[in-house]
Design a protein around this motif. Structure first.
Motif, PDB file in Angstrom:
ATOM      1  N   ALA A 193       0.826  -1.208   0.000  1.00  0.00           N
ATOM      2  CA  ALA A 193       0.000   0.000   0.000  1.00  0.00           C
ATOM      3  C   ALA A 193       0.857   1.253   0.000  1.00  0.00           C
ATOM      4  O   ALA A 193       0.566   2.215   0.712  1.00  0.00           O
ATOM      5  CB  ALA A 193      -0.956   0.001   1.198  1.00  0.00           C
ATOM      6  N   GLY A 194       1.938   1.235  -0.795  1.00  0.00           N
ATOM      7  CA  GLY A 194       2.639   2.476  -1.078  1.00  0.00           C
ATOM      8  C   GLY A 194       1.826   3.279  -2.071  1.00  0.00           C
ATOM      9  O   GLY A 194       0.672   2.950  -2.380  1.00  0.00           O
ATOM     10  N   ILE A 195       2.413   4.326  -2.630  1.00  0.00           N
ATOM     11  CA  ILE A 195       1.660   5.186  -3.539  1.00  0.00           C
ATOM     12  C   ILE A 195       1.167   4.391  -4.749  1.00  0.00           C
ATOM     13  O   ILE A 195       0.039   4.603  -5.228  1.00  0.00           O
ATOM     14  CB  ILE A 195       2.499   6.409  -3.978  1.00  0.00           C
ATOM     15  N   ALA A 196       1.960   3.440  -5.250  1.00  0.00           N
ATOM     16  CA  ALA A 196       1.526   2.649  -6.404  1.00  0.00           C
ATOM     17  C   ALA A 196       0.360   1.739  -6.036  1.00  0.00           C
ATOM     18  O   ALA A 196      -0.608   1.614  -6.796  1.00  0.00           O
ATOM     19  CB  ALA A 196       2.686   1.832  -6.961  1.00  0.00           C
ATOM     20  N   GLY A 197       0.431   1.082  -4.886  1.00  0.00           N
ATOM     21  CA  GLY A 197      -0.654   0.204  -4.462  1.00  0.00           C
ATOM     22  C   GLY A 197      -1.944   0.960  -4.222  1.00  0.00           C
ATOM     23  O   GLY A 197      -3.034   0.521  -4.614  1.00  0.00           O
ATOM     24  N   VAL A 242      -0.426   2.674   5.881  1.00  0.00           N
ATOM     25  CA  VAL A 242      -0.231   2.707   4.438  1.00  0.00           C
ATOM     26  C   VAL A 242       0.760   3.813   4.101  1.00  0.00           C
ATOM     27  O   VAL A 242       1.101   4.643   4.937  1.00  0.00           O
ATOM     28  CB  VAL A 242      -1.569   2.954   3.706  1.00  0.00           C
ATOM     29  N   GLY A 243       1.245   3.800   2.868  1.00  0.00           N
ATOM     30  CA  GLY A 243       2.132   4.876   2.422  1.00  0.00           C
ATOM     31  C   GLY A 243       3.461   4.407   1.880  1.00  0.00           C
ATOM     32  O   GLY A 243       4.083   5.105   1.090  1.00  0.00           O
ATOM     33  N   GLY A 244       3.940   3.236   2.326  1.00  0.00           N
ATOM     34  CA  GLY A 244       5.232   2.757   1.843  1.00  0.00           C
ATOM     35  C   GLY A 244       6.346   3.708   2.215  1.00  0.00           C
ATOM     36  O   GLY A 244       6.537   4.042   3.395  1.00  0.00           O
ATOM     37  N   LYS A 245       7.083   4.178   1.212  1.00  0.00           N
ATOM     38  CA  LYS A 245       8.203   5.083   1.474  1.00  0.00           C
ATOM     39  C   LYS A 245       7.735   6.487   1.847  1.00  0.00           C
ATOM     40  O   LYS A 245       8.522   7.293   2.329  1.00  0.00           O
ATOM     41  CB  LYS A 245       9.140   5.124   0.262  1.00  0.00           C
ATOM     42  N   ILE A 246       6.470   6.789   1.593  1.00  0.00           N
ATOM     43  CA  ILE A 246       5.885   8.037   2.109  1.00  0.00           C
ATOM     44  C   ILE A 246       5.489   7.744   3.548  1.00  0.00           C
ATOM     45  O   ILE A 246       4.392   7.250   3.831  1.00  0.00           O
ATOM     46  CB  ILE A 246       4.689   8.496   1.262  1.00  0.00           C
ATOM     47  N   ARG A 247       6.382   8.019   4.450  1.00  0.00           N
ATOM     48  CA  ARG A 247       6.238   7.620   5.841  1.00  0.00           C
ATOM     49  C   ARG A 247       6.647   8.767   6.754  1.00  0.00           C
ATOM     50  O   ARG A 247       7.253   9.747   6.304  1.00  0.00           O
ATOM     51  CB  ARG A 247       7.120   6.393   6.136  1.00  0.00           C
ATOM     52  N   THR A 248       6.295   8.659   8.011  1.00  0.00           N
ATOM     53  CA  THR A 248       6.636   9.702   8.972  1.00  0.00           C
ATOM     54  C   THR A 248       7.213   9.083  10.240  1.00  0.00           C
ATOM     55  O   THR A 248       7.063   7.892  10.493  1.00  0.00           O
ATOM     56  CB  THR A 248       5.396  10.529   9.368  1.00  0.00           C
ATOM     57  N   ILE A 249       7.869   9.948  11.019  1.00  0.00           N
ATOM     58  CA  ILE A 249       8.239   9.584  12.379  1.00  0.00           C
ATOM     59  C   ILE A 249       7.670  10.647  13.302  1.00  0.00           C
ATOM     60  O   ILE A 249       7.509  11.806  12.903  1.00  0.00           O
ATOM     61  CB  ILE A 249       9.769   9.454  12.559  1.00  0.00           C
ATOM     62  N   PRO A 250       7.318  10.294  14.543  1.00  0.00           N
ATOM     63  CA  PRO A 250       6.734  11.280  15.457  1.00  0.00           C
ATOM     64  C   PRO A 250       7.789  12.249  15.988  1.00  0.00           C
ATOM     65  O   PRO A 250       8.980  11.933  16.039  1.00  0.00           O
ATOM     66  CB  PRO A 250       6.159  10.416  16.583  1.00  0.00           C
ATOM     67  N   SER A 251       7.348  13.436  16.369  1.00  0.00           N
ATOM     68  CA  SER A 251       8.233  14.428  16.973  1.00  0.00           C
ATOM     69  C   SER A 251       7.401  15.397  17.799  1.00  0.00           C
ATOM     70  O   SER A 251       6.171  15.440  17.646  1.00  0.00           O
ATOM     71  CB  SER A 251       8.999  15.201  15.888  1.00  0.00           C
ATOM     72  N   GLY A 290       2.478  17.790   5.049  1.00  0.00           N
ATOM     73  CA  GLY A 290       3.442  16.739   4.739  1.00  0.00           C
ATOM     74  C   GLY A 290       2.919  15.803   3.669  1.00  0.00           C
ATOM     75  O   GLY A 290       1.700  15.710   3.423  1.00  0.00           O
ATOM     76  N   MET A 291       3.828  15.087   3.036  1.00  0.00           N
ATOM     77  CA  MET A 291       3.458  14.186   1.951  1.00  0.00           C
ATOM     78  C   MET A 291       2.499  13.086   2.403  1.00  0.00           C
ATOM     79  O   MET A 291       1.696  12.575   1.613  1.00  0.00           O
ATOM     80  CB  MET A 291       4.712  13.556   1.345  1.00  0.00           C
ATOM     81  N   HIS A 292       2.573  12.725   3.678  1.00  0.00           N
ATOM     82  CA  HIS A 292       1.689  11.667   4.160  1.00  0.00           C
ATOM     83  C   HIS A 292       0.213  12.054   4.080  1.00  0.00           C
ATOM     84  O   HIS A 292      -0.655  11.179   4.088  1.00  0.00           O
ATOM     85  CB  HIS A 292       2.056  11.282   5.593  1.00  0.00           C
ATOM     86  N   LYS A 293      -0.066  13.354   3.965  1.00  0.00           N
ATOM     87  CA  LYS A 293      -1.460  13.772   3.811  1.00  0.00           C
ATOM     88  C   LYS A 293      -2.037  13.279   2.479  1.00  0.00           C
ATOM     89  O   LYS A 293      -3.247  13.044   2.371  1.00  0.00           O
ATOM     90  CB  LYS A 293      -1.564  15.291   3.904  1.00  0.00           C
ATOM     91  N   LEU A 294      -1.184  13.113   1.486  1.00  0.00           N
ATOM     92  CA  LEU A 294      -1.638  12.586   0.193  1.00  0.00           C
ATOM     93  C   LEU A 294      -2.078  11.133   0.333  1.00  0.00           C
ATOM     94  O   LEU A 294      -3.152  10.749  -0.153  1.00  0.00           O
ATOM     95  CB  LEU A 294      -0.525  12.717  -0.838  1.00  0.00           C
ATOM     96  N   THR A 295      -1.259  10.309   0.978  1.00  0.00           N
ATOM     97  CA  THR A 295      -1.619   8.898   1.113  1.00  0.00           C
ATOM     98  C   THR A 295      -2.798   8.724   2.073  1.00  0.00           C
ATOM     99  O   THR A 295      -3.627   7.829   1.892  1.00  0.00           O
ATOM    100  CB  THR A 295      -0.415   8.064   1.567  1.00  0.00           C
ATOM    101  N   GLU A 296      -2.891   9.584   3.075  1.00  0.00           N
ATOM    102  CA  GLU A 296      -4.052   9.536   3.968  1.00  0.00           C
ATOM    103  C   GLU A 296      -5.335   9.846   3.195  1.00  0.00           C
ATOM    104  O   GLU A 296      -6.382   9.222   3.419  1.00  0.00           O
ATOM    105  CB  GLU A 296      -3.880  10.534   5.114  1.00  0.00           C
ATOM    106  N   ALA A 297      -5.251  10.821   2.284  1.00  0.00           N
ATOM    107  CA  ALA A 297      -6.425  11.178   1.484  1.00  0.00           C
ATOM    108  C   ALA A 297      -6.847  10.014   0.594  1.00  0.00           C
ATOM    109  O   ALA A 297      -8.048   9.695   0.486  1.00  0.00           O
ATOM    110  CB  ALA A 297      -6.124  12.414   0.642  1.00  0.00           C
ATOM    111  N   LEU A 298      -5.875   9.357  -0.033  1.00  0.00           N
ATOM    112  CA  LEU A 298      -6.194   8.203  -0.873  1.00  0.00           C
ATOM    113  C   LEU A 298      -6.802   7.075  -0.051  1.00  0.00           C
ATOM    114  O   LEU A 298      -7.771   6.430  -0.476  1.00  0.00           O
ATOM    115  CB  LEU A 298      -4.937   7.727  -1.597  1.00  0.00           C
TER     116      LEU A 298
END
Length: 513
Positions: free
Chosen positions: A17-21, A44-53, A231-239
């Protein structure tokens, strides 16, 4: 997709479930298939990932969008609008570049502004050289978009015929040159050669070995760079949200242990918990090397066989942290160059972590038309070789010290100073994405025909398809998203041609099945 009124929708399973999946799931659901999306990680997200801070989630992968039309088209296929789900901020400043001698250069979305900036930076001759370089790379990008990137399975013969029909492309391609040699003949100023040479690293390669044709990568940024607010993860969250709303079954922490084949077709997948899931169509949206190396069993080990032997692309070390910056004013996209690019790529080609790398700093909270917060989120990326090792290296403390010292040369430091705890190494990437060897871009891009050596959507198994950055048309978020379109279109075409009635009724992009 089945055309009989009494039949059930075609069952498609997507592994990864990266961007392609995610993109493939969206397109297949829009075509009326029953879709199950399996992801071995917790998110989900694959390489579009985050770490907490303390400042919120920090991207630890891709940082910006280019080729926006790819994503507008993706959302439109599901009857949605990209702008209704994420906020994109176009960047006037494409990137800000710094050198150890104290010079700096901004490149802009407006070519005229970039030309003026280069004239101020390096003189009128350099500005004219930049204008010629832009014309050359734009011609290449435009010429190879349709027959290469947009084509589901480009062939050398067809591309050769295309070039022969447009003979002016041959000198622009410089087919016998590397990117390094092309840039040497294009720019007198070594800083500009170093700047445009870094675009080879966008696909995991070195300008000393990548073909001159890869100079066209500059046009992907020149055509526009967008920051995703939050952040980029907002894109995968939207999908993910759209997929759930449209009835796609998304299962996380679902590790596929084996792919089952029967009579030359994929019959099912087996999860590590013993669950068997039957399917009519299977899409592998991860690194295809996992298939070739037998990670899913012997029944698919002949698929994408070239990936089991091909050299791997570069990897990276990624440092994600929250801090207050001190030093030069940063844009969203910033590149801090070292003194000697040759030294860095010599190390990389010898499978060594560079002793003195250039590094990229993404200031995630900048470039959004408002003042950044006191505590900002940052991502620092340096190139590193891919590695079969899985244990984290022991040089992280001296490596971070080296990076900190290099930043100090530019007058840059952070409070608090980042620690090794938030570094993602090539070894960690290898652990997260098995069989990838930590390579972030699949196969190496080195060699004139390297782009034609990638696996395409269709495989030797009739109902097994591939998508992702390790397949055609290549690495990067837009390219991986395009690969999903190629896979989905191949599936719909194949199902239509093999359905009992020989056709599939479509309405508004949705199957009537």
């Amino acid at each position: 997709m089945r055309t009989s009124d009494t039949s059930t929708p075609t069952r498609a399973i997507i592994i990864g479930a990266g961007i392609a999946g995610l993109a493939c799931a969206l397109r297949l659901r829009a075509a009326g298939l029953h879709v199950t999306l399996l992801e071995r990680h917790a998110e989900v997200g694959g390489k579009i990932r985050t770490i907490p801070s303390p400042a919120g989630p920090i991207d630890a992968g891709p940082t910006v969008l280019t080729m926006r039309h790819v994503f507008d088209d993706l959302f439109a296929c599901a009857g949605e609008a990209l702008d209704d789900h994420v906020t994109l901020v176009r960047q006037d400043t494409v990137a800000r570049h710094f050198w150890p001698d104290g010079t700096s250069l901004d490149l802009y979305a407006d070519e005229a502004l970039s030309t003026t900036a280069i004239a101020t930076f390096a003189g009128s001759t350099a500005a004219r050289q930049f204008t010629r370089f832009c014309a050359r790379t734009r011609a290449l990008f435009d010429a190879f978009d349709a027959p290469m990137m947009q084509a589901p399975a480009p062939k050398l013969g067809a591309l050769t015929a295309h070039v022969l029909r447009h003979p002016k492309l041959i000198p622009a391609m410089a087919p016998l040159s590397t990117l390094k040699s092309l840039l040497k003949s294009s720019f007198d100023d070594p800083r500009l050669r170093q700047l445009f040479g870094r675009y080879a690293t966008y696909v995991g390669g070195s300008p000393t070995h990548a073909p001159a044709l890869l100079s066209l990568i500059w046009q992907a940024e020149a055509g526009g760079v967008w920051v995703v607010k939050g952040g980029m993860h907002k894109l995968t969250e939207a999908l993910q949200g759209i997929l759930v709303a449209q009835g796609v079954d998304i299962q996380t922490d679902a590790h596929v242990d084996r792919i089952e084949a029967d009579s030359g077709r994929i019959a099912a997948i087996h999860l590590s918990d013993g669950t068997r899931m039957g399917c009519d169509v299977l899409v592998h949206a991860g690194d295809p090397r996992a298939l070739a190396t037998g990670a899913f069993g012997a029944s698919t080990s002949h698929v994408a066989a070239q990936t089991g032997k091909a050299e791997r692309s570069f990897s990276a070390r990624v440092l994600s942290f929250a801090a207050t910056p001190h030093g030069p004013d940063l844009a969203h996209h910033n590149v801090f160059f070292n003194c000697d690019a040759e030294d860095e790529f010599r190390d990389l080609m010898a499978d060594r972590v560079p002793e003195n790398p250039s590094f990229y700093i993404c200031a995630l909270d900048r470039g959004q038309h408002k003042a950044p917060p006191d505590l900002e989120r940052f991502e620092i990326i340096t190139n590193a070789p891919a590695t079969p090792e899985t244990t984290d290296p022991e040089d992280l403390d001296p490596w971070l010290h080296q990076i900190t010292q290099q930043m100090a040369v530019h007058g840059m430091h952070f409070s608090p100073t980042p620690t090794t705890a938030s570094i993602t190494t090539a070894q960690k990437f290898g652990q997260m994405f098995p069989a990838s060897m930590g390579a972030l871009y699949g196969q190496t891009p080195h060699g004139l025909t390297a782009a034609l050596q990638r696996p395409t959507a269709r495989t030797q198994i009739a109902n097994l398809y591939l998508a992702g950055g390790g397949t055609h048309p290549g690495a990067g978020v837009p390219m991986a998203t395009l690969s999903a379109r190629h896979a989905a279109e191949a599936i719909v075409s194949d199902l239509t041609s093999t359905s009992p009635s020989g056709r599939t009724a479509m309405r508004g992009g949705m199957s009537t099945a």
